[in-house]
Scaffold this motif. Sequence first.
Motif, PDB file in Angstrom:
ATOM      1  N   TYR A 322       0.838  -1.201   0.000  1.00  0.00           N
ATOM      2  CA  TYR A 322       0.000   0.000   0.000  1.00  0.00           C
ATOM      3  C   TYR A 322       0.872   1.250   0.000  1.00  0.00           C
ATOM      4  O   TYR A 322       1.667   1.485   0.906  1.00  0.00           O
ATOM      5  CB  TYR A 322      -0.920  -0.015   1.225  1.00  0.00           C
ATOM      6  CG  TYR A 322      -1.791   1.212   1.357  1.00  0.00           C
ATOM      7  CD1 TYR A 322      -2.477   1.724   0.257  1.00  0.00           C
ATOM      8  CD2 TYR A 322      -1.940   1.863   2.583  1.00  0.00           C
ATOM      9  CE1 TYR A 322      -3.271   2.850   0.376  1.00  0.00           C
ATOM     10  CE2 TYR A 322      -2.742   2.982   2.709  1.00  0.00           C
ATOM     11  CZ  TYR A 322      -3.398   3.473   1.597  1.00  0.00           C
ATOM     12  OH  TYR A 322      -4.185   4.583   1.706  1.00  0.00           O
ATOM     13  N   PHE A 341      -9.569  -3.214   3.833  1.00  0.00           N
ATOM     14  CA  PHE A 341      -8.750  -4.347   4.260  1.00  0.00           C
ATOM     15  C   PHE A 341      -9.604  -5.409   4.942  1.00  0.00           C
ATOM     16  O   PHE A 341      -9.398  -6.616   4.740  1.00  0.00           O
ATOM     17  CB  PHE A 341      -7.647  -3.888   5.209  1.00  0.00           C
ATOM     18  CG  PHE A 341      -6.572  -3.079   4.545  1.00  0.00           C
ATOM     19  CD1 PHE A 341      -6.401  -3.120   3.166  1.00  0.00           C
ATOM     20  CD2 PHE A 341      -5.719  -2.268   5.288  1.00  0.00           C
ATOM     21  CE1 PHE A 341      -5.406  -2.377   2.539  1.00  0.00           C
ATOM     22  CE2 PHE A 341      -4.734  -1.533   4.679  1.00  0.00           C
ATOM     23  CZ  PHE A 341      -4.577  -1.572   3.299  1.00  0.00           C
ATOM     24  N   GLU A 345     -10.186  -9.476   4.322  1.00  0.00           N
ATOM     25  CA  GLU A 345      -9.478 -10.189   5.388  1.00  0.00           C
ATOM     26  C   GLU A 345      -9.589 -11.709   5.319  1.00  0.00           C
ATOM     27  O   GLU A 345      -8.662 -12.389   5.785  1.00  0.00           O
ATOM     28  CB  GLU A 345      -9.958  -9.698   6.758  1.00  0.00           C
ATOM     29  CG  GLU A 345      -9.089 -10.170   7.903  1.00  0.00           C
ATOM     30  CD  GLU A 345      -9.630  -9.722   9.248  1.00  0.00           C
ATOM     31  OE1 GLU A 345      -8.856  -9.770  10.221  1.00  0.00           O
ATOM     32  OE2 GLU A 345     -10.808  -9.333   9.328  1.00  0.00           O
ATOM     33  N   LEU A 348      -6.603 -12.105   3.035  1.00  0.00           N
ATOM     34  CA  LEU A 348      -5.493 -11.171   3.197  1.00  0.00           C
ATOM     35  C   LEU A 348      -4.685 -11.519   4.439  1.00  0.00           C
ATOM     36  O   LEU A 348      -5.237 -11.710   5.518  1.00  0.00           O
ATOM     37  CB  LEU A 348      -6.020  -9.742   3.293  1.00  0.00           C
ATOM     38  CG  LEU A 348      -4.988  -8.618   3.282  1.00  0.00           C
ATOM     39  CD1 LEU A 348      -4.191  -8.626   1.990  1.00  0.00           C
ATOM     40  CD2 LEU A 348      -5.670  -7.269   3.493  1.00  0.00           C
ATOM     41  N   VAL A 351       0.015  -6.695   4.958  1.00  0.00           N
ATOM     42  CA  VAL A 351      -0.065  -5.365   4.368  1.00  0.00           C
ATOM     43  C   VAL A 351       1.300  -4.707   4.537  1.00  0.00           C
ATOM     44  O   VAL A 351       1.810  -4.594   5.662  1.00  0.00           O
ATOM     45  CB  VAL A 351      -1.155  -4.503   5.018  1.00  0.00           C
ATOM     46  CG1 VAL A 351      -1.086  -3.070   4.490  1.00  0.00           C
ATOM     47  CG2 VAL A 351      -2.529  -5.088   4.757  1.00  0.00           C
TER      48      VAL A 351
END
Length: 395
Positions: A322, A341, A345, A348, A351
């Motif tokens: 990001y 986000f 999740e 994911l 990050v």
Amino acid sequence: MSPPSITNIPRELLDIITDDIDKPRDILSLALSCRRLKDLLIPDILKKLEYATIIAPFEYHHLWDHLSSHPELACHVRVLSIAPDADPSTSPHVFDYTLGLAPDDVGAGFIAAIISTISHVVKSMCVTLASLLFGVIDDEKDRDALSGFGSLISILLKIGVYLLTCRVASHRRRNSQVLDLPNLTHLHIDAGSSGRGGPVDSAAVDVWKRFLLGCPKLKCLSIFHSRFTPHNSAVESFDAILDIVHWRYLKKLDLWPSIYSSSTFNKFLARHPSIEWLDLSNYSGPQFPVGSFQHLHYLSGDLSAIRAIAPSKPPSLRTIFYLCHIDNSFGPQVDEVVRAFKSMEPTLRCVELVGQGRPFWGDYTDGLATRIHARLPRLRIDLHSSFNLYPGEDE
């Protein structure tokens, strides 16, 4: 009749087999299995080493024409990087700059060949002289000075040959015909990202077309250009390319967003569901619908990319790189980023935060990471602006 074997198959079939072998050491292992294969494949190893990776500027028209007229050499190219500041030593050493020269170019090509030969002779003499002097010089400081002097001569020779070969290679512009690179897998085009290239127009995109349309096995594509706004003709020309290309093996994509229209780009992505790595910034198009990215594992981009990708709910996305503002201007956007986000999740896991722009009041990525970690403790958060690390629960 002898049974069929790789040692007695026609040379054309053997070439097809070796063209699919990417690593020269694998061909070497095959060549060492018998004398016939050694005689046939050892030259191919040298060609693969010379042509597997090529880094050169657009202006090397003679090099591109050389590859066009020698498809048996072009088939060895796997990685092609086109950059304005490319080092000519990364071009194939067997490439002759006098090839394809017009009658009025022969003089310049002959001079380039002479200068290149003289430079190699002088460099060899310097190396020989240095080795002799090293044997009689005992002082280490004098040896260091001699070594530095030899390096300076070598650098000056390289600069001279570079300037001359660049002038010869770009002496006459050629037509932008499609260059057939059947085994190319990685293509990087830098059209002046440092700002020297100026605005991109249809003529520049027409040159890109020469490389983009002749690589059916492309896996990784990245195109950078200057930060100037492209001419409208450039967008139309690049859209025409995206409308017809179909790279079935494409997995990594990095395109500057201002060179295409959002509708054309969305159709292009729909035809390429195999993309696993996407770099997207400054995106101004509509949000992507659910199911747009079935195999996306890695996303790199800014808030505009997060806004566009999050609604599609990529089922395989694991890492987001990001690009966030490193001052306190991101404050009102934190909740939006966290919600995005959180929607991703289920898959994911990490990050990576990297600051973008110049900090005036200080670097606030630590604060952003703290707020994200408080809401989403399972996420691993890496900070590229410091040494802090926020591990997830599964670390």
